[in-house]
Each structure stands twice: as C-alpha cells, then as structure tokens.
Write a protein that holds these residues in place. Sequence first.
Motif, short mmCIF file in Angstrom:
data_model
loop_
_atom_site.label_atom_id
_atom_site.label_comp_id
_atom_site.label_asym_id
_atom_site.label_seq_id
_atom_site.Cartn_x
_atom_site.Cartn_y
_atom_site.Cartn_z
N LYS A 122 0.77 -1.13 -0.14
CA LYS A 122 0.04 -0.08 0.08
C LYS A 122 0.89 1.25 -0.11
CE LYS A 122 -3.86 -2.45 0.38
NZ LYS A 122 -4.02 -3.24 -0.67
N LEU A 123 2.16 1.07 0.29
CA LEU A 123 2.91 2.39 0.60
C LEU A 123 4.56 1.69 0.08
CD1 LEU A 123 3.11 5.40 1.56
CD2 LEU A 123 3.35 4.42 3.97
N CYS A 124 4.99 2.69 -0.31
CA CYS A 124 6.52 2.23 -0.94
C CYS A 124 7.31 3.59 -0.61
CB CYS A 124 6.64 1.85 -2.25
SG CYS A 124 8.29 1.49 -2.63
N GLY A 125 8.10 3.35 0.17
CA GLY A 125 9.25 4.54 0.40
C GLY A 125 10.59 4.08 -0.14
N HIS A 126 11.66 5.06 0.06
CA HIS A 126 12.95 5.08 -0.23
C HIS A 126 13.87 5.98 0.49
CE1 HIS A 126 12.42 8.82 -2.66
NE2 HIS A 126 11.22 8.14 -2.83
N TYR A 127 15.16 5.68 0.52
CA TYR A 127 16.33 6.51 1.05
C TYR A 127 16.07 7.89 0.10
CZ TYR A 127 18.73 2.82 3.11
OH TYR A 127 19.19 1.78 3.91
N THR A 128 16.60 8.96 0.90
CA THR A 128 16.40 10.34 0.31
C THR A 128 17.77 11.14 0.66
OG1 THR A 128 13.97 10.55 0.55
CG2 THR A 128 15.27 12.47 0.33
N ASP A 129 18.32 11.38 -0.51
CA ASP A 129 19.50 12.32 -0.46
C ASP A 129 19.04 13.77 -0.14
OD1 ASP A 129 21.43 10.28 -1.06
OD2 ASP A 129 21.49 10.47 -3.06
N ILE A 130 19.83 14.48 0.75
CA ILE A 130 19.71 15.58 0.79
C ILE A 130 20.70 16.50 0.10
CG2 ILE A 130 19.59 17.52 2.49
CD1 ILE A 130 18.98 15.40 4.57
N ILE A 131 20.28 17.35 -0.79
CA ILE A 131 21.37 18.24 -1.64
C ILE A 131 21.33 19.64 -1.41
CG2 ILE A 131 21.43 16.30 -3.44
CD1 ILE A 131 19.51 18.19 -5.08
N ASP A 132 22.27 20.36 -1.54
CA ASP A 132 22.31 21.78 -1.40
C ASP A 132 22.07 22.37 -2.93
OD1 ASP A 132 24.63 21.77 -2.87
OD2 ASP A 132 25.82 22.27 -1.32
N GLU A 133 22.20 23.69 -2.73
CA GLU A 133 21.52 24.50 -4.13
C GLU A 133 22.55 24.28 -5.29
OE1 GLU A 133 20.83 28.50 -3.32
OE2 GLU A 133 19.76 28.21 -1.83
N SER A 135 23.62 20.90 -5.80
CA SER A 135 23.33 19.63 -6.08
C SER A 135 24.42 18.81 -5.34
CB SER A 135 23.10 19.28 -7.40
OG SER A 135 21.84 19.81 -8.23
N ALA A 136 25.14 19.13 -4.61
CA ALA A 136 25.91 18.18 -3.94
C ALA A 136 25.27 17.44 -2.67
CB ALA A 136 27.16 19.11 -3.33
#
Length: 158
Positions: A122-133, A135-136
Amino acid sequence: MTLKSNGLPLVSIHFPTFNHERFFRSAIESVLKGSYKNIEICISDDLSTDGTATLIKEYAKRFPNIIKYRIQKKNLGMAYNLNYILSMCKGEYICFLSGDDIYARDKIEKQIGMFLKYSDLKLCGHYTDIIDESSAVIGQISNRFRFGKGFVRWLEKG
C-alpha cells in the motif's frame, strides 16, 4: 478508472509549488526525463510571487497531454493546496514531488515494480539524499520501511 500504457498503470505526480522558480525546472525535468513514462503531472501553484507560474504554463504548453495545472487565485495554504492536487490525480498510484525536489531517473519505475510484485503493498518509500543548491549531497534520510515492520513509526518519523 486509470489509463494503462503498455500494461503499466498511470502514475500521478502530486506536485505543489510556492515560490519554487529557482528549482522548478530541475524538479519537473527529473520527472519528464525519468524512465517511467505513463504519468500525469498534477501541479497546483499556491499563488507564487516569483516566476513559478510562468514556468508551469511554459511546461504545460510543451507537454499538454502530461501536465495538468492550476494557478490558484488566492493563497490556499499548504493543506488546502495539497488536497486540491489530490483531487486532480487520476492515476492508480501517486508519487509526491515538492517544487524543490529531484527524482532519481528510475524512482517511479522501481516503486511501481514493487507494487506490481507485491499486490498487497500500500505504501512504498526509499532513501532520500539531501542536496544543497549546487546539487551536492550533504546528507541522507535513511529511516526506511521494512515489510511488516515499523509502519506506524515510519509514518510518524519519516
């Protein structure tokens, strides 16, 4: 009823915007250049004061069969704007994208693959990268859902 293309379900991209002019092109291009093609992009701009609305109209003109949008006449606030977009979504599945997010090229394809493999999912998630302005990558959100474990915690904590 959802539209199937090559046997694949329609995926609605739930895309709220508010003053995201600086990031809008990167966000929408990440979806348009993605590997999964049976999509509709549902955008509601909550009366931005920058050039976001102009960009939305530009993309909607280029992709009229994919992009549905509304430029709100008054600022609705986040909750009402998000609910408005839900009313626009016609896909069998919904992916959420904010105006300053970027999708990985195969994000939707992998997630739909999981839904098709596990019919009770019913729900699927994933890792999330946090990037700066620039794109690093500056961090990662890695609290992930595991089958049958931690569902409520995952919803509460992200």
